[in-house]
Design an enzyme around this catalytic site. Sequence first.
Site, PDB file in Angstrom:
ATOM      1  N   GLU A  96      -3.646   2.662   2.287  1.00  0.00           N
ATOM      2  CA  GLU A  96      -3.411   2.892   3.708  1.00  0.00           C
ATOM      3  C   GLU A  96      -1.938   3.150   3.986  1.00  0.00           C
ATOM      4  OE1 GLU A  96      -6.335   0.884   6.694  1.00  0.00           O
ATOM      5  OE2 GLU A  96      -5.589  -0.671   5.366  1.00  0.00           O
ATOM      6  N   CYS A 123       4.957   3.709   7.513  1.00  0.00           N
ATOM      7  CA  CYS A 123       4.932   2.607   6.546  1.00  0.00           C
ATOM      8  C   CYS A 123       4.033   3.049   5.396  1.00  0.00           C
ATOM      9  CB  CYS A 123       4.380   1.369   7.246  1.00  0.00           C
ATOM     10  SG  CYS A 123       4.055  -0.023   6.167  1.00  0.00           S
ATOM     11  N   CYS A 130      -1.570  -5.572  -5.392  1.00  0.00           N
ATOM     12  CA  CYS A 130      -0.225  -6.071  -5.713  1.00  0.00           C
ATOM     13  C   CYS A 130      -0.367  -7.283  -6.613  1.00  0.00           C
ATOM     14  CB  CYS A 130       0.499  -6.465  -4.420  1.00  0.00           C
ATOM     15  SG  CYS A 130       2.185  -7.081  -4.686  1.00  0.00           S
ATOM     16  N   CYS A 134       1.469 -13.286  -2.766  1.00  0.00           N
ATOM     17  CA  CYS A 134       2.059 -14.111  -1.710  1.00  0.00           C
ATOM     18  C   CYS A 134       0.920 -14.721  -0.882  1.00  0.00           C
ATOM     19  CB  CYS A 134       2.983 -13.271  -0.827  1.00  0.00           C
ATOM     20  SG  CYS A 134       4.362 -12.546  -1.743  1.00  0.00           S
ATOM     21  N   CYS A 137      -0.374 -12.868   2.366  1.00  0.00           N
ATOM     22  CA  CYS A 137      -0.519 -11.402   2.344  1.00  0.00           C
ATOM     23  C   CYS A 137      -1.924 -10.976   1.922  1.00  0.00           C
ATOM     24  CB  CYS A 137       0.512 -10.798   1.399  1.00  0.00           C
ATOM     25  SG  CYS A 137       0.355  -9.006   1.254  1.00  0.00           S
ATOM     26  N   SER A 230      11.808  -9.911   1.768  1.00  0.00           N
ATOM     27  CA  SER A 230      10.854 -10.849   2.371  1.00  0.00           C
ATOM     28  C   SER A 230      11.284 -12.238   1.923  1.00  0.00           C
ATOM     29  CB  SER A 230       9.439 -10.543   1.890  1.00  0.00           C
ATOM     30  OG  SER A 230       9.065  -9.258   2.324  1.00  0.00           O
ATOM     31  N   HIS A 232      11.187 -15.558   3.966  1.00  0.00           N
ATOM     32  CA  HIS A 232      10.183 -16.529   4.419  1.00  0.00           C
ATOM     33  C   HIS A 232      10.573 -17.990   4.270  1.00  0.00           C
ATOM     34  CE1 HIS A 232       7.819 -13.096   5.312  1.00  0.00           C
ATOM     35  NE2 HIS A 232       7.640 -12.764   4.049  1.00  0.00           N
ATOM     36  N   CYS A 354       1.189  -3.685   8.344  1.00  0.00           N
ATOM     37  CA  CYS A 354       2.072  -3.725   7.185  1.00  0.00           C
ATOM     38  C   CYS A 354       1.798  -4.902   6.257  1.00  0.00           C
ATOM     39  CB  CYS A 354       3.532  -3.721   7.621  1.00  0.00           C
ATOM     40  SG  CYS A 354       4.030  -2.108   8.218  1.00  0.00           S
TER      41      CYS A 354
HETATM   42  N1  SAH Z   1       5.974  -6.299  -1.381  1.00  0.00           N
HETATM   43  C1  SAH Z   1       6.958  -5.943  -0.390  1.00  0.00           C
HETATM   44  C2  SAH Z   1       6.457  -4.934   0.639  1.00  0.00           C
HETATM   45  C3  SAH Z   1       5.072  -5.139   1.192  1.00  0.00           C
HETATM   46  S1  SAH Z   1       4.889  -6.435   2.380  1.00  0.00           S
HETATM   47  C4  SAH Z   1       7.514  -7.180   0.266  1.00  0.00           C
HETATM   48  O1  SAH Z   1       7.112  -8.281  -0.086  1.00  0.00           O
HETATM   49  O2  SAH Z   1       8.408  -7.074   1.095  1.00  0.00           O
HETATM   50  C5  SAH Z   1       5.736  -5.837   3.797  1.00  0.00           C
HETATM   51  C6  SAH Z   1       6.117  -6.932   4.791  1.00  0.00           C
HETATM   52  O3  SAH Z   1       4.939  -7.487   5.422  1.00  0.00           O
HETATM   53  C7  SAH Z   1       6.832  -8.103   4.130  1.00  0.00           C
HETATM   54  O4  SAH Z   1       7.932  -8.501   4.887  1.00  0.00           O
HETATM   55  C8  SAH Z   1       5.777  -9.180   4.123  1.00  0.00           C
HETATM   56  O5  SAH Z   1       6.359 -10.429   4.059  1.00  0.00           O
HETATM   57  C9  SAH Z   1       5.042  -8.899   5.416  1.00  0.00           C
HETATM   58  N2  SAH Z   1       3.722  -9.502   5.495  1.00  0.00           N
HETATM   59  C10 SAH Z   1       2.845  -9.678   4.493  1.00  0.00           C
HETATM   60  N3  SAH Z   1       1.714 -10.271   4.951  1.00  0.00           N
HETATM   61  C11 SAH Z   1       1.890 -10.458   6.281  1.00  0.00           C
HETATM   62  C12 SAH Z   1       1.069 -11.032   7.329  1.00  0.00           C
HETATM   63  N4  SAH Z   1      -0.146 -11.498   7.064  1.00  0.00           N
HETATM   64  N5  SAH Z   1       1.577 -11.083   8.578  1.00  0.00           N
HETATM   65  C13 SAH Z   1       2.808 -10.572   8.839  1.00  0.00           C
HETATM   66  N6  SAH Z   1       3.613 -10.022   7.905  1.00  0.00           N
HETATM   67  C14 SAH Z   1       3.163  -9.972   6.641  1.00  0.00           C
END
Ligand code: SAH
Length: 379
Positions: A96, A123, A130, A134, A137, A230, A232, A354
């Site tokens: 996507e 995006c 992946c 995380c 995610c 990222s 967190h 995203c």
């Molecule tokens: N792997 C990369 C890019 C993909 S995630 C990374 O970790 O940055 C892109 C962004 O979306 C990251 O900042 C991630 O922390 C955020 N993200 C992932 N899952 C999410 C969720 N459920 N709600 C809000 N943001 C989320």
Amino acid sequence: MEAKGKTNLLGLTKEQLGDVVEDLGEPRYRAQQIHEWLYARGVTDFRAMTNLAKPFRDQLSRVAVIQGLTPLHQTFSPKDGTTKFLFALSDDLRIESVLIPPATAFRDTEQQEEDEQSRLTLCVSTQVGCPLDCAFCATGTMGFLRNLSAGEIVDQILQVRRLTLRRVTNIVFMGMGEPLLNYDSVMAASGIFTAGAGIAQKRITVSTAGLPDRIRRLGLEKRKIKLAVSLHSAVDATRSRLMPINRRFPLEDLLAAVSEYYEETGQRVTYEVIFFDGVNDTEREVGALIRLARRVPCKINVIPYHSIAFTDPTGIGAGLRPSPRLEELVRRLRDHHLTALVRSSAGEEIDAACGQLAVRLSRSPGERRAVRGLASQSA
Ligand code: SAH
């Protein structure tokens, strides 16, 4: 790169196109023309390349193809103006991309207001699934299937341009996957975006879960590509629970690399933070975040959590709730003279996009045919 024994030109850089052209006995500058047809004009048929002689076009179509993604579906959200695009890859896996309108896109304080208004951010995904897993995610729950090729990354923008007839001005590598684990294709795609699709490097952001060596390498590229991390949590124990990659590359390693990236590029880094209730929104956590944020010039992008309950997460992921103290937390950061940006409530939907990209891997040829028809109509 090969399709039915033919070379797929989509995703080849000017340099690589030069090799193809030379092999066919043509002067290298022809690669410039092909590059423009492919990426600036988005043509998918050699016959449309009218400034190339007919015999050369015929020769090209004998040895090469222009094979991209198949658009399956698009969903427009009237609430915030985002559009999600679902594509099939040649092996029928799905990815996507999300088109994000100006008011809610990943914000960057350095750019002007007028600039903001004409901004259209795409995006893009870099992997199918992946491997980083995380806890918050959705993509992680799919596991890792494969890297996207440069062509599959670049075609997300070409397809979106074709389907919407709009000019994409910014790219964020924040879709499915960890871009720095697919480094070469991401760099090739960025180069193509810049040289062929008119997207300045400073309008390209790579978001990473934190791979120190790759962050250093990005810093040494001498490109103006922006880095988002990222984060967190600024506490190792918490971050390791949320992001298993932190066990391999703890905060000190990550920060050392981020600091080197800054030294090399002079570009402020963005830290992305989702505040979770009772997990990383405590006094201790916020204190640690403030201390960490003082080390390298940065801005903090506070992302509202979008639930991934639909993936049936287990472990810590199952218990994650958005912090009810968001405003207070942002105020604390700003009181400490940190730049903290929060996405608007409309932005929540985008984060859904995203951070929530997990595609069911079922096939649906009927659906695919239907959308293929749609795509050719609007092309
Ligand atoms: N792997 C990369 C890019 C993909 S995630 C990374 O970790 O940055 C892109 C962004 O979306 C990251 O900042 C991630 O922390 C955020 N993200 C992932 N899952 C999410 C969720 N459920 N709600 C809000 N943001 C989320």
